[in-house]
Each structure stands twice: as C-alpha cells, then as structure tokens.
Design a protein around this motif. Structure first.
Motif, PDB file in Angstrom:
ATOM      1  N   GLU A 174       0.826  -1.201   0.000  1.00 20.39           N
ATOM      2  CA  GLU A 174       0.000   0.000   0.000  1.00 20.39           C
ATOM      3  C   GLU A 174       0.862   1.253   0.000  1.00 20.39           C
ATOM      4  N   GLY A 175       0.514   2.204  -0.914  1.00 14.97           N
ATOM      5  CA  GLY A 175       1.192   3.493  -0.929  1.00 14.97           C
ATOM      6  C   GLY A 175       2.575   3.471  -1.528  1.00 14.97           C
TER       7      GLY A 175
ATOM      8  N   GLU B 214       5.528   3.921  -4.051  1.00 15.16           N
ATOM      9  CA  GLU B 214       5.735   4.881  -5.141  1.00 15.16           C
ATOM     10  C   GLU B 214       6.080   4.156  -6.422  1.00 15.16           C
TER      11      GLU B 214
ATOM     12  N   TYR C 146      -0.148   7.145  -9.808  1.00 13.31           N
ATOM     13  CA  TYR C 146       0.267   6.935  -8.418  1.00 13.31           C
ATOM     14  C   TYR C 146      -0.345   8.006  -7.507  1.00 13.31           C
TER      15      TYR C 146
ATOM     16  N   ASN D 108      -4.030   7.271  -6.929  1.00 11.23           N
ATOM     17  CA  ASN D 108      -4.249   6.092  -6.090  1.00 11.23           C
ATOM     18  C   ASN D 108      -3.960   6.362  -4.613  1.00 11.23           C
ATOM     19  N   ASN D 109      -3.163   7.391  -4.337  1.00 12.83           N
ATOM     20  CA  ASN D 109      -2.723   7.634  -2.966  1.00 12.83           C
ATOM     21  C   ASN D 109      -3.174   8.985  -2.414  1.00 12.83           C
TER      22      ASN D 109
END
Length: 527
Positions: free
Chosen positions: A107-108, A110, A514, A517-518
């Motif tokens: 999760e998270g 990069e 990215y 998504n975060n």
C-alpha cells in the motif's frame, strides 16, 4: 533558391529540403496515427470520449502493468494475420497463466520509472445531476478508475471520494491580494516602459501594442504570481501563409504586395518574412532598454532553443519571470486547418463560435521541429486571446459563476490539474522526462473535456472531487493513446511521438496514476 527552405543554414542541423506539403514528417503533428501504449496498473480509461472535440464514446478499458497489458479473463483477441507482429506488450500463453494468480501490491508504494504493481479497480459514477452530453437521458456506462482504499470510497457529491480534500488544496493555492498587487505593479511598469520604447522609435516595431495572455490574466494562476506572459503584437496586412509540411500550425509568411516603405522590408529574405531576424532584433532592443529601467534589477535570460519568448527575470523586490512574445496580428480569414477546430457549438453556442472566428489570429516566431533540428523561419498560429475569452465566459449559461448566477467547478478543476503537473515537474526537476510537458497541454485537454461535457450541471461545485477525477482520467487517456489534438487545429497532435517521446508520456502516466491512487500526496508537499 526555393523560398520554402527558409534559413536552412541557420538550423542547428541542416534540415534538408524546404518541406513542401506532404513532407516534413516532424511538423505534421497529428497526421500520423500513434500507437497507444499499455497504461500503468489500475488506470482509468474513461468511456466518455476520446481526446478530441467530437466527444464520441469509446470502449471502456482498465489499465494494467505499464509495460505489459494482457487481455482480461475471457477477453477475445483477433487472430494475427500472416506477417503481423503481436501487440506491444502482449504476453505469451505461459505469462497469461502466471498473471491469473492474484497479486497484492504494498500500500502506498511509489511508482518506479519503468513499472508499477497491479492495483484493484472500482466502479464510480459521474457526479449527480449529469446526463448525456446534451443534458438529457441517463448517464451511460459506469466508468472504471484506479481504486482508493475501501474505507475512502465516498458517494457522489461529497467533498472527496478518495479521502483527500480538493477544497483545502484550492484554499492553499488562492493568491492573496498582498502577493498579486506588488508583482503585477512591477510587471506592468516594466511592460509599459518597453512599450513606450517601441512606440516612440522609428524602428520596424513602431506600431506594436500589448496583449496580456497566460494563466495570470486568465485567472487560473496557481501557487504564487511569479510568472507572467505578455504578447507584443504587430499588425500586418495582406499576408500570404504557406503551410510548412502538413502541420496545419506552422507557416512561412509572405506579403502579397510589398510596397516601398514597408517597415518590415529589412526582415524579408526572398519574399519570406524571416522569423529569426525579427526575433533577434526584437530581443536586441529589449536587452538595451532594460538598462534604462530604474529601481528594478532585471536581466534577460539566455535564449532557449526553439522558444519564441524573450524571458525577463526581475530579481527585486521579488523574483518574477516575464515571457515577452512577439506576435503578428492578421485580420484575414483563419487558415483552412482551423475549420474543424473550436468545437464549442454544443457548449457556448454556434453564434459565439462565429463571433470568435471573426476575431484576428496571431502568428508567433516559433520554429517548427524538423527531426533533430529546427526550421527557424516558420511562424506558428496562436489563439491566446480566444482561449482567454473562453475561460472568462466558460459556462453554457451566460451568468455562470457571475454574481447571482449558477456556480460551476470548471476553473477549479483546471487549477488543480495545472498544479498537479507543476508539482510533478518540481518533484522530478533533476530528470528530463517531464521537460516538454507544460500547462498548455493541461489547458488543451480541459477545453476538449468542456466540449465533451458542455452542461453546467456536469460541473457542480459539490462534485468537485469527481469532476477532477474525470479530468485526470481524460488526461491519462490522452497520454495512453498519445492523442491530444490542438483545440483550434485538430490535425495537429500535441502528443505525437515527434513532439514528446513515448517514454516520457509513459513516465507522466505512471506518476499521475500513483498520485490519484494515494490521495495526491504531491499536493501537500509545500503546505
């Protein structure tokens, strides 16, 4: 000597022929049909429309690995004909078996510059109150996009469907009057001084006037008021445009008649108005005159290859960059390449389009790219004044965003997207992948999106997060398909391979994906 060869000896590497129509592949922009690259994992490819004014529907696609994009389970593929190559990134049968196994990314994490692990996708609806592009009927197929964590999924109309707060970002970006006034005062003083110098002399630029352009004057400037764009326009009459290659955007300029006493005669080379000569003289006058501006520390920055601007750096009291651009103003009919552009009939109306097309157009000394070199005698079409008008009068309703009128979130979405690109360029300033991307790409995509979704009800302020998500989806699709048509010149593709290399578009695609998504962590780097 063929006049279309221009100043071939001035190019950094000789360009060969003078590119009659049908040649000069690098200048064509949109004449080629680029191959779509496989988008990164979890990317949203909207079903709402391609990156063109037509706004036609396209099949929905969910993205996978940035380097490989296998067909989903049960997907049908057409058999290859003899001699055909498999699609880019197509996996083998063994690879497809391996890819059936579930994979859960950290999760998270990069993205790297080359690949990113697969992410889940979630179906999300368009903002409430929206229908078809004509405002009637139900919303078409549900759209797919990269999923936030399950607990972050909100319902339409909430501040954000993924946990981040766009209103807070916009609040942080709002320019204060205390920042705007001093910067604008310094810039106006410098511009007025230069204008008086040009108008008082007996030089070739005596008839010059000022046209303010760019994000500051369009009221979509973000962060700090440290960059300004100003056009110094010069009226020209009875000119003939010879298209460079099949670009639709770049032209050689000639005078139909060249009477004695024409102040621009010194810049003619075999009947062609030399863009390079005019820009050199224009730059020289500015460099000399800034020495006479007191109480201000100003320097002229080094000329950037292929740039039409003379960039001033004002170092005191605050550092401010001012791009001064020479532009020829023509009141003749717009070139044929623009006939299918400015597709605002269903948005701002056919009458407004007719009115705008009766306005002058501008030509700036922008060199056409010819392989690895530049053709230095070409001029490029500019419609900055029309773009400014559209952004000021952006609603389908005439009172949109006026006092007492219906509000929308169009310009808020544009500000957020501009800031996203700005922050990514800052984050990767030590790399070259994002060098060729600029706010004009964002503005062009925005205008296409407004054409596709023309109703004010599709841009309700309460749906800001979802409207911005639609914008991000649309921009990702432009990167994936390598198609971003110039809003006024549909035949010119701003994302063609000779304008921006494919690897750079893939890199930006992964970084934007990215961020979405975060929860857009790059928005909070400075706050």
């Amino acid at each position: 000597m063929d006049p279309r060869r221009g100043k071939e000896r001035r190019t950094s590497k000789k360009a060969g022929a003078g590119t009659p129509k049908g040649s000069a592949q690098s200048a064509r922009g949109g004449s080629e049909k680029p191959e779509a690259f496989s988008p990164a994992s979890g990317a949203a490819i909207s079903s709402s429309g391609r990156c063109s004014p037509a706004g036609k529907s396209v099949p929905k696609k969910s993205a996978r690995d940035p380097q490989k994009m296998p067909p989903g389970p049960g997907a049908k593929t057409a058999p290859l004909r003899a001699g055909d190559s498999p699609p880019l990134g197509a996996p083998s049968a063994d690879e497809r078996e391996r890819q059936k196994a579930p994979s859960v990314p950290p999760e998270g994490s990069e993205p790297s510059a080359s690949a990113e692990p697969p992410l889940p996708v979630v179906r999300c609806r368009r903002p409430r109150g929206t229908g078809s592009r004509r405002g009637g009927g139900a919303d078409p197929a549900l759209e797919r996009r990269s999923a936030p964590r399950p607990e972050e999924v909100g319902s339409p109309g909430r501040e954000s469907a993924s946990g981040w707060k766009p209103r807070q970002v916009l609040k942080n970006l709002k320019l204060s009057l205390g920042d705007i006034s001093p910067a604008a005062e310094v810039v106006n003083r410098v511009v007025d001084h230069l204008l008086r110098r040009f108008q008082s002399s007996d030089s070739e630029f005596k008839g010059i006037s000022v046209l303010h352009a760019g994000s500051y004057y369009e009221r979509v400037k973000v962060s700090v008021p440290n960059e300004f764009d100003v056009m110094f326009t010069l009226k020209v009459e009875r000119i003939q445009l010879d298209e460079y290659g099949n670009s639709g955007a770049y032209y050689f300029v000639k005078f139909k008649r060249n009477p004695k006493g024409n102040p621009l005669s010194p810049f003619l080379e075999e009947e062609i108005l030399s863009a390079s000569k005019m820009l050199i003289k224009f730059r020289q006058i500015i460099k000399e005159e800034i020495k006479n501006i007191g109480d201000t520390d100003i320097v002229v920055e080094r000329k950037k290859r292929g740039s039409p601007a003379v960039t001033l750096l004002i170092r005191k009291p605050k550092e401010i960059s001012v791009d001064i651009i020479l532009a020829l103003e023509s009141k003749s009919s717009w070139p044929v390449s623009t006939q299918e552009g400015l597709a605002i009939n269903n948005w701002l109306g056919a009458k407004v389009r007719t009115k705008l097309r009766r306005q002058p157009y501008y030509l700036i000394p922008k060199h056409a790219k010819d392989g690895r070199s530049f053709q230095e005698e070409t001029w490029r079409l500019s419609f900055s004044h029309i773009e400014k008008y559209i952004l000021e009068s952006h609603g389908q309703s005439k009172t949109c965003c006026e006092n007492g009128g219906m509000k929308c979130c169009r310009k808020d979405c544009l500000k957020l997207m501009k800031y996203l690109l700005e922050q990514l360029k800052k984050k990767f300033e030590d790399r070259k992948e994002l060098d060729k991307f600029c706010s004009y790409h964002v503005k062009t995509a925005f205008l296409h999106l407004c054409t596709r979704d023309p109703d004010d009800s599709q841009w309700l302020p309460r749906d800001l997060a979802l409207c911005f998500d639609n914008f991000v989806t649309y921009f990702l699709q432009c990167l994936s398909t390598q198609q971003l048509k110039h809003y006024f010149i549909p035949g010119f593709n701003l994302f063609s391979s000779d304008q921006i290399e494919r690897v750079n578009k893939e890199f930006l695609f992964r970084q934007i994906e990215y961020e979405r998504n975060n929860g857009f962590p790059v928005f909070w780097n400075e706050f």
